[in-house]
Design an enzyme around this catalytic site. Structure first.
Site, PDB file in Angstrom:
ATOM      1  N   LEU A   1       0.813  -1.125  -0.143  1.00 25.40           N
ATOM      2  CA  LEU A   1      -0.007   0.109   0.050  1.00 25.40           C
ATOM      3  C   LEU A   1       1.069   1.379   0.070  1.00 25.40           C
ATOM      4  CD1 LEU A   1      -2.813  -0.745   2.629  1.00 25.40           C
ATOM      5  CD2 LEU A   1      -2.912  -0.965   0.308  1.00 25.40           C
ATOM      6  N   ASP A   2       0.333   2.260  -0.452  1.00 33.03           N
ATOM      7  CA  ASP A   2       1.047   3.594  -0.595  1.00 33.03           C
ATOM      8  C   ASP A   2       1.459   3.912   0.981  1.00 33.03           C
ATOM      9  OD1 ASP A   2       1.253   3.648  -3.215  1.00 33.03           O
ATOM     10  OD2 ASP A   2      -0.465   5.180  -3.439  1.00 33.03           O
ATOM     11  N   LEU A   3       2.360   4.683   0.986  1.00 29.78           N
ATOM     12  CA  LEU A   3       2.617   5.226   2.324  1.00 29.78           C
ATOM     13  C   LEU A   3       1.492   5.808   3.213  1.00 29.78           C
ATOM     14  CD1 LEU A   3       4.820   5.944   4.991  1.00 29.78           C
ATOM     15  CD2 LEU A   3       5.215   7.800   3.760  1.00 29.78           C
ATOM     16  N   ASP A   4       0.943   6.703   2.430  1.00 31.84           N
ATOM     17  CA  ASP A   4      -0.153   7.462   2.816  1.00 31.84           C
ATOM     18  C   ASP A   4      -1.554   6.801   2.512  1.00 31.84           C
ATOM     19  OD1 ASP A   4       0.195   7.932  -0.113  1.00 31.84           O
ATOM     20  OD2 ASP A   4       1.153   9.617   0.561  1.00 31.84           O
ATOM     21  N   THR A   5      -1.715   5.553   2.178  1.00 30.99           N
ATOM     22  CA  THR A   5      -3.146   5.011   2.418  1.00 30.99           C
ATOM     23  C   THR A   5      -3.045   3.829   3.261  1.00 30.99           C
ATOM     24  OG1 THR A   5      -2.791   4.785   0.009  1.00 30.99           O
ATOM     25  CG2 THR A   5      -4.279   3.376   0.893  1.00 30.99           C
TER      26      THR A   5
END
Length: 306
Positions: free
Chosen positions: A124-128
């Site tokens: 997952l993206d860091l900010d997801t």
């Protein structure tokens, strides 16, 4: 990038929880072969992203190791309780011997080795935030990866986007995505960008769940299913149709830095592997009781469990 991340952390609303220790982790599904955690946004996946911060991989391995030790000590207590008083004295004496200590050290070492086999099978993206699956063995990881390759993994995301998407039926976005050569491959772009490098097919389904406002501006809550797994796919596709994700500081113009996070959450994950069916559902963070700026009104689609 790191400066923007620090800015986001300073804008946190009171309800936000950031992991402060290795024990602060949310397990939403666990079996003999897999663990699915509810990852918080801005929490790194591994130490390569942020060596000095708590990351979700080490948290999962630490949890597995501590559980193994607790189970070991509980079994020892059960064995002692089943003995007679005479046998109990002999057991107590044995536990204090070098043999008993050696057995415990061997178990701890074995448990640490098993914990190191735990690995994430998708990113997952860091900010997801949301569902992220870990395999407990190499075999489980290989079979889950095979399920992803053969498109036997189903992922749904919740997101808040700018504007009202007016569509009587689910929107289908089919737009190739590649690396943005102008940014040295650090971000992605759609194939209509001049410096798009090696674009690959990407498809996304978008269902509109609710409409109204976020921070006084038109916004919509969407349920998104990705048919392909390209980096930043949801953020790029929604920006491509003119409805970027709220809080996205990369693909919005001007930069959308006011919200306390990027409004993208991995809501559910289903993996039909040859070993078992993994079915996990993460709590919905986009509710008014968590974020008063979001004011939903019009329901466009039956929410059911969503």
């Amino acid at each position: 990038y790191s400066t923007i991340v620090q800015w986001y952390r300073l804008q946190r609303s009171p309800h936000y929880r950031y992991p402060t220790s290795m024990d602060d982790i949310q397990i939403i599904y666990e079996s003999r072969n897999y663990i699915v955690v509810n990852k918080d946004d801005l929490v790194p996946i591994d130490s390569f992203q942020a060596p000095a911060q708590v990351n979700i991989s080490e948290q999962t391995r630490s949890l597995f190791y501590k559980r193994a030790l607790i189970k070991y000590h509980d079994e020892q207590l059960v064995d002692k309780s089943e003995n007679t008083m005479t046998d109990k004295l002999e057991t107590d004496v044995l536990s204090e011997t070098n043999e008993g200590k050696a057995q415990l050290e061997l178990f701890e070492e074995t448990s640490k080795e098993k914990a190191q086999f735990i690995r994430y099978i998708h990113r997952l993206d860091l900010d997801t935030s949301g569902c992220m699956c870990f395999a407990k063995s190499d075999v489980a990881a290989a079979l889950a990866y095979k399920a992803f390759v053969e498109k036997r993994a189903i992922k749904y995301y919740l997101t808040l986007v700018h504007g009202h998407i007016h569509s009587p039926y689910p929107s289908f976005i089919d737009k190739a995505i590649g690396e943005n050569a102008a940014s040295y491959g650090r971000i992605m772009c759609t194939d209509d960008f001049e410096y798009c490098n090696m674009p690959k097919p990407a498809q996304t389904h978008v269902d509109i769940l609710q409409r109204r406002t976020y921070d006084g501006k038109p916004a919509a809550k969407c349920l998104v299913r990705i048919l392909t797994g390209k980096r930043h796919q949801i953020r790029l596709h929604l920006a491509h149709i003119g409805h970027p994700v709220i809080g996205d500081y990369i693909y919005t113009h001007p930069i959308d830095y006011k919200p306390h996070r990027i409004m993208l959450h991995a809501r559910s994950l289903t993996i039909h592997s040859d070993m078992e069916v993994v079915d996990a559902l993460a709590p919905d963070p986009f509710k008014q009781k968590f974020d008063p700026l979001w004011k939903p009104e019009e329901r466009c689609y039956p929410l059911n469990k969503w």
